[in-house]
Design a protein around this motif. Structure first.
Motif, PDB file in Angstrom:
ATOM      1  N   TYR A 160       0.820  -1.209   0.000  1.00 20.79           N
ATOM      2  CA  TYR A 160       0.000   0.000   0.000  1.00 20.79           C
ATOM      3  C   TYR A 160       0.854   1.260   0.000  1.00 20.79           C
ATOM      4  CZ  TYR A 160      -4.207  -2.735   0.983  1.00 20.79           C
ATOM      5  OH  TYR A 160      -5.259  -3.607   0.904  1.00 20.79           O
ATOM      6  N   PHE A 186      -2.850  -1.476  -7.139  1.00 19.48           N
ATOM      7  CA  PHE A 186      -3.941  -1.597  -6.173  1.00 19.48           C
ATOM      8  C   PHE A 186      -4.674  -2.926  -6.347  1.00 19.48           C
ATOM      9  CE2 PHE A 186      -7.980   0.767  -4.493  1.00 19.48           C
ATOM     10  CZ  PHE A 186      -7.847   0.104  -3.277  1.00 19.48           C
ATOM     11  N   SER A 190      -4.505  -5.332  -3.113  1.00 17.67           N
ATOM     12  CA  SER A 190      -5.735  -5.425  -2.340  1.00 17.67           C
ATOM     13  C   SER A 190      -6.777  -6.352  -2.954  1.00 17.67           C
ATOM     14  CB  SER A 190      -6.339  -4.020  -2.174  1.00 17.67           C
ATOM     15  OG  SER A 190      -7.163  -3.950  -1.051  1.00 17.67           O
ATOM     16  N   TYR A 472      -7.100   1.577   3.730  1.00 16.62           N
ATOM     17  CA  TYR A 472      -6.139   2.347   2.940  1.00 16.62           C
ATOM     18  C   TYR A 472      -6.788   3.077   1.766  1.00 16.62           C
ATOM     19  CZ  TYR A 472      -2.231   0.248   5.440  1.00 16.62           C
ATOM     20  OH  TYR A 472      -1.344  -0.111   6.405  1.00 16.62           O
ATOM     21  N   ILE A 476      -5.034   5.948  -0.742  1.00 20.41           N
ATOM     22  CA  ILE A 476      -4.858   5.738  -2.183  1.00 20.41           C
ATOM     23  C   ILE A 476      -5.550   6.846  -2.965  1.00 20.41           C
ATOM     24  CG2 ILE A 476      -5.423   4.175  -4.090  1.00 20.41           C
ATOM     25  CD1 ILE A 476      -5.141   1.919  -1.874  1.00 20.41           C
TER      26      ILE A 476
END
Length: 534
Positions: A160, A186, A190, A472, A476
């Motif tokens: 992240y 990303f 994730s 997060y 982001i």
């Protein structure tokens, strides 16, 4: 007289507006939920209140376990137990500390993070990710970014904090749209959160929660940290392929050519685009030596007939202290490679540096420890009151009565987990809430906790990238606005939605094929089926 046709761009705008309203609705609903800590506190309180109500109503179900089995009442019934009477209140007060300290995920996560902290704070993990991505051929940059994102999940903060802004910086340097680079990173970090080549901190965490839930049905059941390793290992390559394809064929073409005028003027300031230094390369080389040494040590304790960590009774490798204590190998592995890197790169000179790194890693877990305290009470209360067992038996009987007991039930289960994740973004928080319900329920219709956990991880991972509730997500979004200063939540979610749809569809199908068509175990010694009694 004919009406003037509505221009195509008006149709597109209407669709975008409808989709934005949908996304705003999801965000609004998610924001209605309290903080996860508060949520667990309320759930624990709710269990206490419901236990008193259901006990007063005499709620009970027939125990599906054989008469005389451990934990089965003499009359063969499972009855709601009140925590609102004198015995219940006394049990709450005397058991609260034991609930917390005995919560299975707590110890394993703390031990694993001690090791991961050394590797992270020495700079080894960040250097390894940079080295992997920056050295990739230009045509394979997207593949390298998605793959690096997935394997960075061993210590998710590195992905992240380091890889996602780095993905944008790399694309910008190559003349490609930087948001596409961030999206690819990303998606790997994730969206493919549970896939990995190595056992990471999330594995013992989820295994501990699964074990607690499974013991509502089978008090002796254990779930190893390696329970899903085979499936997640291969899933790494599946998610890399899907994520790369979506990036190259859908997301990047939709974004089009990047206009630097849209930036806020601070691009590239937060991302380290520099090649690895000589010290960093030297550090990674010695980390590789340490990696091989640890693998050799692991092999010596398990492979030979005299291996000290094989089962001392029958010499079995799967049901052995090696896997029962695998969290210790996680600790040893990351301490070894982290310290080897630090010594060679000059970032760690004495034992004090190692201790400081461990302390910093644990200091970042303050919120997690608070959450665990309340989650542990909820799980304990759920078991004490028999509400978990009653819910599981009732739900399992419903599935039996409606014929929804075949493997197709997992598609519905994965979808439910994915939807819940939109509002409860923490993998551990969501599983702590849902595992006491779904694990016993699916066990009672014949499926093993290890397979149930693997299916849960698909649902939990795939919607991480489209929920503002993910911890997060705001960070982001802040990084993305450096490249597009007017970018909003809806835009970011819309950009990531194709990944969610493709991951959810193809990963679910892959799970079905892996588990039920080819009959492969999801991990070492992990059964697919549980000998149920319904």
């Amino acid at each position: 007289m004919t009406e003037n046709p509505i221009p195509a761009h008006e149709h597109a705008r209407a669709k975008r507006n409808a989709f934005s309203r949908f996304l705003s609705g999801v965000e609004w609903l998610g924001n209605l939920l309290p903080h996860p800590v508060t949520l667990f506190a309320l759930l624990a309180l709710g269990i206490v209140l419901l236990s008193g109500l259901f006990a007063a109503m005499g709620v009970a179900v027939v125990d599906p376990r054989p008469a005389g089995a451990n934990g089965v009442a003499a009359d063969g019934m499972i009855r709601a137990v009140s925590l609102m009477d004198g015995d219940g209140v006394r049990r709450i007060f005397t058991g609260m500390v034991d609930n917390f300290t005995g919560f299975a995920p707590l110890g394993v996560v703390l031990v694993a993070m001690l090791g991961v902290g050394v590797a992270e704070h020495s700079g080894m993990l960040g250097a390894a990710v940079r080295g992997l991505v920056l050295r990739a051929p230009p045509k394979l940059v997207t593949v390298a970014i998605v793959f690096a994102g997935i394997i960075s999940n061993t210590a998710s903060e590195v992905g992240y904090v380091v890889l996602i802004p780095l993905g944008g910086a790399i694309y910008y340097a190559l003349g490609r749209h930087p948001l596409a680079g961030m999206a690819a990173a990303f998606a790997g970090v994730s969206g493919g959160y549970s896939a990995n080549l190595l056992i990471g901190t999330v594995d013992p965490l989820l295994a501990g929660i699964t074990e607690e839930a499974a013991q509502l049905i089978d008090p002796e059941y254990t779930v190893l940290a390696t329970a899903n390793w085979y499936f997640m290992f291969v899933s790494t390559f599946l998610i890399t392929a899907i994520g790369s394809w979506v990036s190259l064929k859908i997301v990047e073409p939709q974004l089009g050519t990047y206009d630097p005028e849209k930036s806020d003027g601070t691009i590239l300031e937060s991302a380290n685009m520099e090649p690895l230094t000589d010290k960093e390369r030297k550090g990674l080389k010695w980390a590789g030596v340490a990696f091989v040494a640890v693998l050799g040590l692991m092999a010596l304790t398990l492979v030979p007939e005299w291996g000290i960590l094989r089962n001392p009774e029958d010499g079995d490798r799967m049901d052995s202290p090696f896997f029962d204590g695998f969290v210790m190998w996680i600790f040893i592995f990351f301490v070894a490679i982290g310290y080897a890197y630090g010594r060679a790169a000059g970032t760690m000179k004495t034992d004090r540096d190692v201790i400081d790194a461990m302390a910093k890693a644990l200091s970042s877990l303050g919120l997690y420890i608070v959450l665990v305290f309340f989650a542990a009470q909820f799980v304990a209360f759920f078991g004490w009151t028999n509400l978990g067992a009653i819910t599981a038996v009732t739900g399992a009987q419903f599935l039996v009565d409606t014929g929804l007991t075949g493997p197709m039930v997992f598609f519905a289960f994965i979808l439910i987990c994915a939807i819940i994740n939109l509002s409860l973004g923490s993998a551990s928080a969501q599983w702590a809430v849902t595992a006491p319900i779904f694990v016993p329920m699916l066990m009672l219709i014949g499926y093993a906790p290890e397979a149930i956990q693997a299916a849960y991880r698909i649902g939990d991972s795939t919607t991480n990238i489209i929920t503002p509730m993910m911890s997060y997500f705001g960070l982001i979004l802040a990084w993305a606005t450096r490249y597009q200063k007017d970018l909003g939540v809806g835009t970011l979610i819309a950009m990531m939605l194709p990944y969610t749809l493709f991951f959810l569809t193809f990963w679910s199908v892959f799970f079905y094929l892996w588990t039920f068509v080819f009959g492969l175990p999801v991990g070492p010694g992990s059964p697919t089926y549980y000998e149920a009694v319904l």
